[in-house]
Design an enzyme around this catalytic site. Sequence first.
Site, mmCIF file in Angstrom:
data_model
loop_
_atom_site.group_PDB
_atom_site.id
_atom_site.type_symbol
_atom_site.label_atom_id
_atom_site.label_comp_id
_atom_site.label_asym_id
_atom_site.label_seq_id
_atom_site.Cartn_x
_atom_site.Cartn_y
_atom_site.Cartn_z
ATOM 1 N N TYR A 126 26.520 19.719 -104.458
ATOM 2 C CA TYR A 126 25.829 20.782 -105.170
ATOM 3 C C TYR A 126 26.788 21.671 -105.964
ATOM 4 C CZ TYR A 126 21.921 19.599 -102.040
ATOM 5 O OH TYR A 126 20.929 18.951 -101.349
ATOM 6 N N LYS A 175 30.250 12.473 -92.571
ATOM 7 C CA LYS A 175 30.171 11.031 -92.806
ATOM 8 C C LYS A 175 31.590 10.537 -93.113
ATOM 9 C CE LYS A 175 27.645 7.276 -93.446
ATOM 10 N NZ LYS A 175 26.824 6.629 -92.395
ATOM 11 N N ASP A 208 24.054 10.245 -89.793
ATOM 12 C CA ASP A 208 22.886 9.394 -89.491
ATOM 13 C C ASP A 208 22.585 9.403 -87.996
ATOM 14 O OD1 ASP A 208 25.407 8.305 -89.996
ATOM 15 O OD2 ASP A 208 24.687 6.245 -90.011
ATOM 16 N N ASP A 232 21.345 20.942 -95.970
ATOM 17 C CA ASP A 232 20.069 21.142 -96.657
ATOM 18 C C ASP A 232 18.994 20.294 -95.979
ATOM 19 O OD1 ASP A 232 18.158 21.777 -98.500
ATOM 20 O OD2 ASP A 232 19.092 20.738 -100.184
#
Length: 348
Positions: A126, A175, A208, A232
């Site tokens: 972002y 991640k 995940d 988010d």
Amino acid sequence: MTNRLTVSLIEGDGIGPEIAAATVRVVDAAGGLIDWERVDAGMGAVQRHGDPLPQATIDSMRRNRLSLKGPLATPSGGGYRSVNVTLRQQFDMYANVRPARTIPGVPSRYQGVDLVIVRENTEDLYAGVEHYVDPRRTAAESIAIITRFGSERVIVYAFEYARRHGRKKITLVHKANILKLSNGLFLDTGREIAKRYPEIEFEDMIVDATAMKLVIAPERFDVIVTMNLFGDILSDLTAGLVGGLGVAPAANIGSLDEASGVAMFEAVHGTAPDIAGKGIANPTGLMLSACMLLDHVEQRGAAARLRKGIYAALADPATRTGDLGGRADTAGYTDAVIRGMAGTIGQA
Ligand code: NAD
């Protein structure tokens, strides 16, 4: 003796004025030592001042360093920028804090959830670094920026928050198995900072796996700290675990200069134009945001009294609002919150 504090109050658009009035009432009743300085933003401010974010509002927030904000309708067209984005940039609001807690009586899939997501709010995908790769615009690229500075300040905030609120564990979500450099930097920074807080358990988890564990066993989480995009998504997921956006509060933590910061508290929901002006809006999200504000300024007694009143009023369909399957209007619910603080909710 705690001194009275001045807080900038942006009532906002749509149901904003109704839920702000209800919230001001209950904060007073809880013994919050707050003086409200009312300032304008959003569509109302466009109508009154020709500007969705007047300079007087920015000045007030800068002076008081604390604000409570109702939802804002971002005017479409007319060249106006999103007020929420402008505020985030003006005050460098780098941390978004979203607690998710099951409330007895509020319909929800789970019980016993009590977690907080601390989301980095200025970097990552972002950061706004995007471009087409070729002149024919058949490919586009968005760049995720992660810096040690940005990672450090939000992770330190998460640990300090945990310490202040007696929380036991931080889960850093990432991640880094795939995004070894950017997410690896966030993870490495977290591991270093964790050494300074030996009393707080630290773990890291791949995003995940986190999504799955949040659905299987959300009660295992305490404080989650993560980057902008994952935060988010996960913070809406956790709101959904505990009764939805209608009861979700949030804090935005910013830095004005190196010495001191600003904090802006807001309900997560929008302006609810379909029910605005009808007197039936649920003010719980903004009231719980006010509880976060009171905790933030160490008026913990008032925060605890207000939460007690809210939970008591929400426990009974007769005193909660229609969106939660109840029969009360905004005023009736607000009265019940005040009675709930005194422990007299069942009494006429
Ligand atoms: P919304 O949250 O306003 O409404 C979604 C649905 O939830 C509606 O049916 C509404 O009646 C209901 N609802 C929301 N809050 C409620 C409450 N407190 N009590 C009872 N019912 C409630 O979302 P939307 O319709 O997508 O957005 C409307 C406007 O709000 C848009 O202009 C949007 O840009 C703005 N918005 C602002 C913020 C903010 O300022 N932080 C956040 C989200 C949306």
